[in-house]
Write a protein that holds these residues in place. Structure first.
Motif, PDB file in Angstrom:
ATOM      1  N   SER A   5      -3.326 -13.104 -10.513  1.00 52.44           N
ATOM      2  CA  SER A   5      -2.104 -13.848 -10.198  1.00 52.44           C
ATOM      3  C   SER A   5      -0.860 -13.146 -10.739  1.00 52.44           C
ATOM      4  O   SER A   5       0.196 -13.172 -10.099  1.00 52.44           O
ATOM      5  CB  SER A   5      -2.182 -15.272 -10.742  1.00 52.44           C
ATOM      6  N   VAL A   8       0.053 -10.527  -8.157  1.00 52.48           N
ATOM      7  CA  VAL A   8       0.571 -11.142  -6.926  1.00 52.48           C
ATOM      8  C   VAL A   8       1.974 -11.691  -7.150  1.00 52.48           C
ATOM      9  O   VAL A   8       2.883 -11.452  -6.351  1.00 52.48           O
ATOM     10  CB  VAL A   8      -0.383 -12.247  -6.427  1.00 52.48           C
ATOM     11  N   GLU A   9       2.172 -12.408  -8.262  1.00 53.92           N
ATOM     12  CA  GLU A   9       3.496 -12.973  -8.552  1.00 53.92           C
ATOM     13  C   GLU A   9       4.538 -11.875  -8.736  1.00 53.92           C
ATOM     14  O   GLU A   9       5.673 -12.008  -8.273  1.00 53.92           O
ATOM     15  CB  GLU A   9       3.430 -13.837  -9.809  1.00 53.92           C
ATOM     16  N   ILE A  12       5.396 -10.421  -5.300  1.00 54.94           N
ATOM     17  CA  ILE A  12       6.272 -11.345  -4.570  1.00 54.94           C
ATOM     18  C   ILE A  12       7.704 -11.221  -5.096  1.00 54.94           C
ATOM     19  O   ILE A  12       8.661 -11.122  -4.324  1.00 54.94           O
ATOM     20  CB  ILE A  12       5.757 -12.793  -4.683  1.00 54.94           C
ATOM     21  N   SER A  15       9.289  -8.059  -3.929  1.00 55.39           N
ATOM     22  CA  SER A  15       9.688  -8.124  -2.521  1.00 55.39           C
ATOM     23  C   SER A  15      11.020  -8.858  -2.363  1.00 55.39           C
ATOM     24  O   SER A  15      11.845  -8.486  -1.534  1.00 55.39           O
ATOM     25  CB  SER A  15       8.589  -8.783  -1.672  1.00 55.39           C
ATOM     26  N   VAL A  16      11.238  -9.893  -3.188  1.00 55.69           N
ATOM     27  CA  VAL A  16      12.509 -10.625  -3.133  1.00 55.69           C
ATOM     28  C   VAL A  16      13.651  -9.725  -3.607  1.00 55.69           C
ATOM     29  O   VAL A  16      14.729  -9.699  -3.001  1.00 55.69           O
ATOM     30  CB  VAL A  16      12.429 -11.924  -3.977  1.00 55.69           C
ATOM     31  N   PHE A  39       5.831  -7.868   3.066  1.00 58.15           N
ATOM     32  CA  PHE A  39       6.281  -8.910   2.149  1.00 58.15           C
ATOM     33  C   PHE A  39       5.591 -10.236   2.469  1.00 58.15           C
ATOM     34  O   PHE A  39       5.195 -10.975   1.568  1.00 58.15           O
ATOM     35  CB  PHE A  39       7.791  -9.075   2.200  1.00 58.15           C
ATOM     36  N   MET A  42       2.143 -10.231   1.032  1.00 60.68           N
ATOM     37  CA  MET A  42       2.171 -10.494  -0.416  1.00 60.68           C
ATOM     38  C   MET A  42       2.315 -11.989  -0.686  1.00 60.68           C
ATOM     39  O   MET A  42       1.618 -12.553  -1.525  1.00 60.68           O
ATOM     40  CB  MET A  42       3.340  -9.755  -1.068  1.00 60.68           C
ATOM     41  N   HIS A  43       3.227 -12.625   0.037  1.00 66.62           N
ATOM     42  CA  HIS A  43       3.440 -14.059  -0.147  1.00 66.62           C
ATOM     43  C   HIS A  43       2.197 -14.838   0.271  1.00 66.62           C
ATOM     44  O   HIS A  43       1.855 -15.844  -0.349  1.00 66.62           O
ATOM     45  CB  HIS A  43       4.672 -14.525   0.631  1.00 66.62           C
ATOM     46  N   GLY A  46      -0.198 -15.015  -2.460  1.00 69.49           N
ATOM     47  CA  GLY A  46       0.226 -16.035  -3.426  1.00 69.49           C
ATOM     48  C   GLY A  46      -0.203 -17.428  -2.986  1.00 69.49           C
ATOM     49  O   GLY A  46      -0.732 -18.206  -3.780  1.00 69.49           O
TER      50      GLY A  46
END
Length: 124
Positions: A5, A8-9, A12, A15-16, A39, A42-43, A46
């Motif tokens: 996690s 992954v977080e 994310i 990507s933002v 992106f 990736m989300h 999540g």
């Protein structure tokens, strides 16, 4: 396939940051769909990890993921429907340019802060 996690977080969040920086200083102008696809993937990881944490039976995960995504999209459409007319009316004002730039800049700073905190915090 289950990814950690924290990874992954962080992906994310990165990507933002990349999207916000690209809005501030456009670098990617061709094949933007590739970046959006990566992106989005990736989300998706999540969302999938959250559904895994809920302990849903495999047969219900697909329905839950679909329902969640539909809800997210409907929420985004509602926000756009409310904001777009206002933004369209003020798009040529100096205030719009300043507010838009400040919003993107603040997004970059906040997400970089999240990445630093998340990457240096204790596991768990």
């Amino acid at each position: 396939m289950e990814l950690p996690s924290r990874l992954v977080e962080s992906l994310i969040a990165i990507s933002v940051v990349v999207a916000a920086i690209n809005n501030l200083f456009p670098v990617v102008s061709r094949r933007v769909w590739i970046a959006a696809f990566v992106f989005g993937l990736m989300h998706g990881f999540g969302f999938a990890s959250v559904l895994t944490d809920l302990g849903l039976p495999p047969a219900r995960k697909l329905v839950a993921l679909f329902a969640f995504n539909v809800g997210v999209e409907l929420g985004q459409l509602a926000v756009v429907a409310c904001l777009l007319p206002v933004l369209f009316l003020i798009r040529r004002s100096a205030a719009y340019t300043r507010v838009a730039f400040a919003g993107r800049f603040k997004t970059v700073i906040m997400v970089i802060g999240f990445i630093v905190v998340r990457s240096t915090s204790e596991l768990g």
